[in-house]
Design a protein around this motif. Structure first.
Motif, short mmCIF file in Angstrom:
data_model
loop_
_atom_site.label_atom_id
_atom_site.label_comp_id
_atom_site.label_asym_id
_atom_site.label_seq_id
_atom_site.Cartn_x
_atom_site.Cartn_y
_atom_site.Cartn_z
N LEU A 78 44.22 35.47 31.58
CA LEU A 78 45.13 35.83 33.18
C LEU A 78 45.73 34.42 33.42
O LEU A 78 46.92 34.44 33.92
N ILE A 82 38.28 40.30 32.04
CA ILE A 82 39.45 39.87 31.75
C ILE A 82 39.50 38.50 31.08
O ILE A 82 38.92 37.57 31.62
N GLN A 103 46.04 42.50 36.61
CA GLN A 103 45.41 42.69 37.71
C GLN A 103 45.16 44.13 38.40
O GLN A 103 44.10 44.52 38.75
N LYS A 104 46.28 44.83 38.34
CA LYS A 104 46.23 45.98 38.65
C LYS A 104 45.58 47.12 38.10
O LYS A 104 44.79 47.86 38.53
N ALA A 150 42.91 46.02 36.15
CA ALA A 150 41.46 45.71 36.27
C ALA A 150 41.07 46.34 37.71
O ALA A 150 39.83 47.01 37.74
N GLU A 151 41.68 46.44 38.83
CA GLU A 151 41.45 46.86 39.98
C GLU A 151 41.32 48.55 39.88
O GLU A 151 40.11 49.13 40.52
N ALA A 208 50.76 39.22 34.04
CA ALA A 208 49.42 39.18 35.03
C ALA A 208 49.51 40.18 36.16
O ALA A 208 48.34 40.72 36.33
N SER A 209 50.44 40.55 36.68
CA SER A 209 50.64 41.73 37.76
C SER A 209 49.91 43.24 37.01
O SER A 209 49.00 43.59 37.55
#
Length: 105
Positions: free
Chosen positions: A62, A59, A43-44, A46-47, A39-40
């Motif tokens: 998630l 995404i 998210q990173k 995608a950012e 998950a981490s």
């Protein structure tokens, strides 16, 4: 790739799809050691994609983070927990008879 490497992704491979599929030019497959790490990483990544391209990546998966798909347009990224990756074995399905390219750390 740098984002996944920074987040200590395991067994990262890149499969070229250009000329073989219209869904993307590349598929990246990597594993995380736990749902929290998967998950981490997602998210990173995608950012980072949004910061570099100005477009948000889509995404899926998630909430459970067993298998997270990130659609960045020309590149599709699959992040798995190891046992889920082994079960679906996308490398074999998408390698088109070619060996996937493992990426050195």
């Amino acid at each position: 790739m740098a984002s996944l490497d920074d987040d200590q992704a395991v067994d990262t491979i890149s499969i070229p799809l250009a000329g073989k599929s219209s869904i993307a030019d590349h598929m990246v497959i990597a594993s995380g050691r736990s749902t929290r790490q998967v998950a981490s990483m997602a998210q990173k990544l995608a950012e980072r994609i949004k910061a570099e391209t100005g477009r948000p990546a889509r995404i899926e998966g998630l909430p459970t983070a067993d298998w997270v798909l990130i659609d960045a347009g020309d590149v599709i990224v699959h992040l798995f927990r190891p046992e889920v990756r082994s079960f679906y074995n996308l490398e074999r399905m998408w390698s088109f008879g070619d060996a996937p390219t493992p990426l050195a750390h």
